[in-house]
Write a protein that holds these residues in place. Structure first.
Motif, mmCIF file in Angstrom:
data_model
loop_
_atom_site.group_PDB
_atom_site.id
_atom_site.type_symbol
_atom_site.label_atom_id
_atom_site.label_comp_id
_atom_site.label_asym_id
_atom_site.label_seq_id
_atom_site.Cartn_x
_atom_site.Cartn_y
_atom_site.Cartn_z
ATOM 1 N N PRO A 1 0.690 -1.070 -0.017
ATOM 2 C CA PRO A 1 -0.070 -0.044 -0.701
ATOM 3 C C PRO A 1 0.545 1.326 0.263
ATOM 4 C CG PRO A 1 -1.100 -2.078 1.580
ATOM 5 C CD PRO A 1 0.000 -2.566 1.338
ATOM 6 N N ALA A 2 2.831 1.130 0.431
ATOM 7 C CA ALA A 2 2.874 2.327 0.458
ATOM 8 C C ALA A 2 3.333 2.801 -0.600
ATOM 9 C CB ALA A 2 4.269 1.985 1.580
ATOM 10 N N HIS A 3 3.368 2.049 -1.746
ATOM 11 C CA HIS A 3 3.347 2.519 -3.133
ATOM 12 C C HIS A 3 2.328 2.596 -3.585
ATOM 13 C CE1 HIS A 3 8.219 1.770 -1.694
ATOM 14 N NE2 HIS A 3 7.737 0.205 -1.849
ATOM 15 N N ALA B 1 -0.643 6.961 -1.384
ATOM 16 C CA ALA B 1 0.079 6.860 -0.634
ATOM 17 C C ALA B 1 1.993 7.066 -1.746
ATOM 18 C CB ALA B 1 0.609 5.674 -0.247
ATOM 19 N N GLY B 2 2.076 5.913 -2.063
ATOM 20 C CA GLY B 2 3.013 6.490 -3.402
ATOM 21 C C GLY B 2 2.761 7.180 -4.425
ATOM 22 N N ALA C 1 -11.429 5.228 -18.943
ATOM 23 C CA ALA C 1 -9.759 5.340 -17.811
ATOM 24 C C ALA C 1 -9.541 4.308 -16.876
ATOM 25 C CB ALA C 1 -9.720 6.375 -18.430
ATOM 26 N N GLY C 2 -9.221 3.478 -16.703
ATOM 27 C CA GLY C 2 -8.200 3.298 -15.084
ATOM 28 C C GLY C 2 -6.844 3.645 -14.773
ATOM 29 N N GLU C 3 -6.386 3.026 -13.121
ATOM 30 C CA GLU C 3 -5.318 3.069 -13.063
ATOM 31 C C GLU C 3 -4.960 2.373 -12.299
ATOM 32 O OE1 GLU C 3 -4.056 6.852 -11.190
ATOM 33 O OE2 GLU C 3 -5.891 7.190 -10.390
ATOM 34 N N ILE C 4 -3.884 1.982 -12.157
ATOM 35 C CA ILE C 4 -3.170 1.274 -10.949
ATOM 36 C C ILE C 4 -1.863 2.187 -10.528
ATOM 37 C CG2 ILE C 4 -2.007 -0.844 -12.986
ATOM 38 C CD1 ILE C 4 -1.792 -2.447 -11.096
ATOM 39 N N ALA C 5 -1.214 1.563 -9.832
ATOM 40 C CA ALA C 5 0.277 2.172 -9.337
ATOM 41 C C ALA C 5 0.961 1.410 -7.391
ATOM 42 C CB ALA C 5 0.167 3.554 -8.630
#
Length: 213
Positions: free
Chosen positions: A80-82, A86-87, A123-127
């Motif tokens: 979760p930190a990334h 958060a990240g 559109a969707g995002e991921i990190a």
């Protein structure tokens, strides 16, 4: 038939995603094996995020998926930190006022978090530790009242690690993972148009079964 398209096929359209991620790099553009009527983009979104991949993929692809999952847990890439908030700052913060609130909230286990949805695009995002990425789905007119799905992947690598990671996985993504994904999309799309999508469950954004970048 699985078909990768030139980048110009994405750039030529006046998609709203262009104004949201001008600093992201376009990795891939794929023609999807999904053809339908003008109003069927929501069905395509549901098919993509609630599909059967990777369970329906060949053994080699399932092995790669599991290997990436295990590696991410071992190295903490998907912690979760990334993640978003958060990240990485969510791209929702960049959305123009008319795009905000157009997509459903993501489900608890969603991989791609929805950004916006219009009549002809989603559109969707991921990190994670390696990359901030966007999956963009377009609904392109082919004439005669027919529309076809198109998927673009846009990324912003996180430093040298992200750049090296994206380069390392590129052959696997192009020649194994995405072809298998799109063959699964074809099966799921046909089932969805027969009403089978309700058996998979989930609204857009609820469960994303797509290869991690």
């Amino acid at each position: 038939m699985v078909m990768r398209l030139p980048d110009t096929e994405h750039a030529a359209h006046s998609w709203r995603i262009h104004e949201v991620v001008p600093d992201f790099v376009l990795e891939d553009v794929w023609e999807l094996p999904a053809v339908g009527g003008r109003e069927e983009l929501p069905l395509l979104v549901s098919t993509m995020v609630a599909g059967t991949f990777p369970a329906n993929a060949p053994l080699a692809v399932r092995f790669l998926w599991e290997f990436r999952e295990q590696l991410g847990r071992l190295l903490g890439w998907d912690a979760p930190a990334h993640g978003l908030g958060a990240g990485a700052t969510s791209l929702r913060e960049r959305l123009p006022a008319d795009l905000r609130g157009t997509a459903s909230e993501p489900g608890r286990d969603a991989l791609f978090h929805p950004l916006y949805q219009l009549a002809d695009e989603w559109a969707g995002e991921i990190a994670n530790r390696t990359v901030h990425a966007v999956m963009h789905l377009g609904w392109v007119a082919e004439g005669g009242g027919r529309f076809r799905g198109r998927m673009a992947v846009l990324v912003r690598p996180n430093g040298r690690l992200g750049t090296a990671y994206m380069a390392a996985i590129r052959p696997f993504r192009l020649f194994l993972v995405y072809p298998a994904l799109l063959r699964g999309v074809e099966r799921d799309w046909q089932a969805a148009r027969r009403g089978g999508i309700h058996e998979h469950g989930g609204a857009p954004g609820s469960t994303a079964q797509h290869p991690r970048t």
